[in-house]
Design an enzyme around this catalytic site. Structure first.
Site, short mmCIF file in Angstrom:
data_model
loop_
_atom_site.label_atom_id
_atom_site.label_comp_id
_atom_site.label_asym_id
_atom_site.label_seq_id
_atom_site.Cartn_x
_atom_site.Cartn_y
_atom_site.Cartn_z
N LYS A 127 0.81 -1.24 0.00
CA LYS A 127 0.00 0.00 0.00
C LYS A 127 0.83 1.27 0.00
CE LYS A 127 -2.18 -0.76 3.90
NZ LYS A 127 -2.00 -2.15 4.24
N THR A 128 1.84 1.29 0.88
CA THR A 128 2.60 2.54 1.01
C THR A 128 3.33 2.84 -0.29
OG1 THR A 128 2.86 2.16 3.36
CG2 THR A 128 4.34 3.74 2.36
N GLU A 172 -3.57 6.11 1.54
CA GLU A 172 -3.37 4.71 1.85
C GLU A 172 -4.39 4.33 2.91
OE1 GLU A 172 0.61 3.91 3.23
OE2 GLU A 172 -0.05 2.14 4.34
#
Ligand code: EPU
Length: 764
Positions: A127-128, A172
């Site tokens: 995600k990051t 995110e």
């Protein structure tokens, strides 16, 4: 969206208020604080930790408190709290009791995001990186997006940013506590869906439910990875879906993927249309997929492919995502945040593909609940690593669970058939275990979401020095990190040497002395370690062991013999016999080498080293050589002061021609004396100097202390001046036993015993 949500959006994005954040130092919370400051609020925050991030925010106007005291948030109109905050937190409790509005981090984020066209990046892994990549590409594409990502991203400047000019907000989403169901984004990018966070969710079905709710609340497009079975199953049925991946069915596809060391190149297709080539400067196939998700999103938002490709090439990694900490032709050190078995496998796959010889891994399990729930999966996750050192669990905000330690994962990995796994419960020693295994060609990987990366940083810093030391000693010399000194002392106890260096000649030794002086590194010389007691904390700095090469040479010229400091006294005794030189037979009985014998004027059978020395060669504190004849030297019983500040290189001894039989018989006498009066067990020779009144061995014997012990350290029953290691003794045991003997000698006989053995190093 409820009216309350709409109100919160207005409150946060159109008005100015006093807002307090509890747990403001957390990576997610600091992002919210940053956004609120940019939106013009008066922001205060409390946390027991301060970080670089809180320092930065303080410069932007954050009022930071080290303690969670209700008074600090008295003026706040809204309190935002992290999910790591316990219910009984004084600020939270007092705010709730006084009827103040309190919201979780994700609620605040969802509300801020609602003021713009939201793009939420969700999934268990990546995600990051992907949200940062999306924000970067849209920014380069001229869309002025605002963003919120879970880590500091150098290329984005900060982890969160509000840009009043743009329409989009890339965030995110954190699925760990179910709060992604609070979001109503325009678009969602679903990377993968797997069993995770089983401390919160009962099972995969519970996770699916939250994702399905998010999809139902997504008003625009749902982008999902077609290579991920769960993501495909859950997303496929939504309206307006776009899938990406390596599979032929994907709407956006990558072909001809070339995975390089730290980058990859691939062709991108939309359906049958070839959009062009992309080069990604972050490694691994999983990142090719992440980039495809971003390409699909940006293309659908109207960014031309050329711009997307150009910005992807520029994209730099988030910190702690395959972050290179040290890179030389001999070693590569990489840190990664991976803490779920799937992430670990993907990262190890990338590490393997880099082309180094071995992959050594240090892993810190994250959260007790995850360690317990996924232990089987962890057992299979390290197949691609040659060696694995596991430390104890980083609890995050969880309390320990009985029986859940790093050992649990070690056992699973071993049960799975991996032969190179070990457990180091003390986090601060992990770098030593891994560092001592290092061989040229190794890649070292630190893995985990806690603080294991600090161990890799220590290793990287020490490796910089180790590499310089290696350059000094050259091809023939040897340098090792954190070498256990129990391997290099006859007593077999002692912690590690920070840098263990074996030079093979005088030039290298002299260079080492200069280097340590210049860089303020402590330098300690160790010979055969026969008269040495190293404490369990080991020796900090450079431990030099002159051995091999010139240091082991023995040259005979007439009645004289010149020996390097590394030559064993025993070998000198035998070389003298071969040259028919007498008077040196007693050397047979001393376990050390020339360097140690000089340093302490060792003796046996009534003789002492310096009785036979003609001259010595040494280097001074600046590394310059000197030769001194015996008459120029000040020598005492078991003490030679010159070598306290200087470093011996060689010594010349004089023998006297003698019949071979006489030499043989004296050697035999020495051997017999040793055999009959000294123990054969591991020891450091005599522990105490002989006091004037009575030999120390006799004294200890008379005190009735033979066979007395502390732990595995025991006074020999053969000779009272020897302490033996019965196997596994520690320096602490040894020192306590020495102390007991000294006390008894003092109180019962009025004799002050002085140790002959040299005691060095640091306690644990
Ligand atoms: N003795 C006892 N009980 C014992 C040990 C010794 O009564 O448990 C008596 C002996 O019978 C002897 C006297 O004490 O009458 C001296 O003992 P020993 O002859 O063994 O010599 P030492 O002084 O204890 C010295 C060196 C040794 C060296 C021997 C052999 C010192 C501190 N020690 O021992 O060196 O091997 O002579 O010549 O000078 C060393 O330096 O590490 C070492 C072992």
């Amino acid at each position: 969206m409820t009216t309350a949500d709409v109100d919160l959006t207005k409150f946060l994005t159109q008005e100015r208020h006093n807002i307090h954040l509890i747990g403001v130092a957390g990576s997610g919370m600091s992002g919210i604080a940053g956004l609120l400051l940019q939106l013009g609020h008066h922001v205060s925050g409390s946390d027991k930790l301060d970080t670089l991030e809180t320092d930065r925010l303080e410069r932007l106007g954050l009022k930071f408190y080290h303690q969670h005291r209700a008074a600090e948030a008295r003026d706040a109109e809204l309190v935002i709290y992290s999910s790591a905050i316990k219910k009984d937190n004084p600020i939270l409790k007092s705010a709730q009791e006084s009827g103040k509005r309190t919201v979780r981090r994700a609620e605040a984020l969802a509300a801020i995001m609602s003021a713009k066209r939201g793009i939420l990046v969700v999934g268990m892994h990546g995600k990051t990186t992907t949200s940062a990549m999306a924000a970067h590409v849209l920014r380069e594409g001229g869309l002025h997006p605002s963003h919120y990502v879970g880590a500091e991203i150098p290329i984005l400047g900060t982890n969160a940013h509000w840009d009043a000019r743009g329409e989009y907000f890339v965030a995110e989403g954190d699925e760990s506590d179910g709060t992604i169901a609070l979001f109503h984004p325009e678009h969602a990018l679903v990377l993968n869906i797997e069993e995770e966070h089983l401390d919160f969710y009962a099972d995969l079905a519970a996770i699916e439910k939250v994702f399905r709710q998010l999809l139902a609340q997504t008003t625009g497009k749902v982008f999902y990875c077609a290579d991920e079975p769960n993501a495909t199953r859950i997303c496929r049925s939504s309206d307006r879906v776009i899938c990406y991946g390596l599979s032929d069915e994907a709407d956006y596809r990558a072909t001809d993927i070339e995975l390089r060391n730290f980058s990859s190149a691939f062709w991108v297709y939309r359906g049958k249309e070839r959009l062009g080539e992309a080069v990604l400067n972050v490694p691994g196939e999983h990142n090719v997929r992440n980039a495809l998700g971003v390409i699909a999103l940006a293309t659908e938002l109207g960014v031309p492919f050329e711009k997307i490709a150009k910005s992807l090439t520029k994209f730099q990694h988030a910190r702690r995502r395959f972050e290179i900490k040290y890179d030389s032709p001999r070693f590569l050190l990489v840190d990664d945040y991976g803490h779920h078995p799937t992430e670990i496998k993907a990262t190890l796959k990338t590490a393997r593909s880099v082309g180094r010889t071995r992959v050594l891994t240090m892993f810190q399990p994250h959260r007790y609940s995850r360690t317990k729930a996924l232990r089987k999966e962890f057992g299979h996750a390290f197949d691609q690593a040659d060696r694995v050192v596991i430390t104890d669990v980083y609890g995050s905000n969880e309390s320990p669970m009985p029986g859940v330690t790093g050992q649990l994962i070690v056992d699973e990995i071993a049960a799975h058939g991996h032969c190179g796994v070990s457990y180091q419960p003390r986090l601060e020693w992990v770098h030593r275990d891994v560092g001592n295994l290092l061989e040229p060609g190794d890649l070292v990987l630190s893995l985990g979401a806690g603080n294991i990366h600090e161990q890799l940083s220590i290793l990287a810093a020490d490796l910089v020095i180790a590499e310089k030391l290696k350059e000094i000693v050259g091809e023939s010399g040897d340098v090792r990190l954190y070498e256990p000194l129990s391997k290099h002392t006859t007593l077999r106890v002692g912690g590690p040497a920070q840098f263990w260096v074996e030079p093979r000649n005088e030039t290298a030794l002299s260079e080492l002395i200069r280097f340590c002086r210049r860089d303020n590194l402590p330098l300690f010389v160790i010979g055969r370690g026969s008269n040495l007691l190293v404490r369990d904390g080991g020796i900090r700095g450079v431990v030099v062991h002159p051995s091999g090469g010139d240091f082991d040479k023995i040259d005979i010229h007439g009645n004289e013999m010149t020996a390097g400091v590394g030559a064993k006294l025993k070998e000198i005794a035998y070389a003298a016999r071969a040259a028919d030189l007498g008077g040196l037979e007693w050397m047979e009985g001393i376990p050390g080498a020339v360097g140690g014998a000089l340093r302490m004027n060792a003796g046996a059978m009534g003789a002492q080293t310096f009785e036979k020395v003609v001259r010595i060669r040494y280097l001074d504190g600046e590394g310059n050589p000197h030769d001194k004849d015996r008459h120029e030297l000040e020598v005492h019983y078991r003490h030679f002061p010159l070598l306290e500040q200087n470093f011996a290189v060689s010594a010349t001894f004089r023998g006297s021609p003698a019949p071979r039989e006489q030499i043989e018989s004296r050697l035999h006498e020495s051997q017999e004396k040793r055999r009959t009066t000294q123990p054969i067990a591991k020891s450091a020779g005599c522990i105490f100097k002989n006091p004037e009144k009575c030999p120390a061995g006799k004294l200890v014997d008379e005190l009735g202390l033979k066979n007395s012990s502390v732990g595995k350290a025991r006074v020999s029953e053969v000779h009272g001046n020897f302490i033996v290691n019965d196997g596994g003794a520690t320096a602490t045991d040894m020192l306590e036993l020495i102390d007991r003997i000294k006390q008894a000698a003092r109180s019962k006989r009025g004799i002050e015993l002085e140790t002959e053995v040299q005691i060095v190093g640091e306690p644990i």
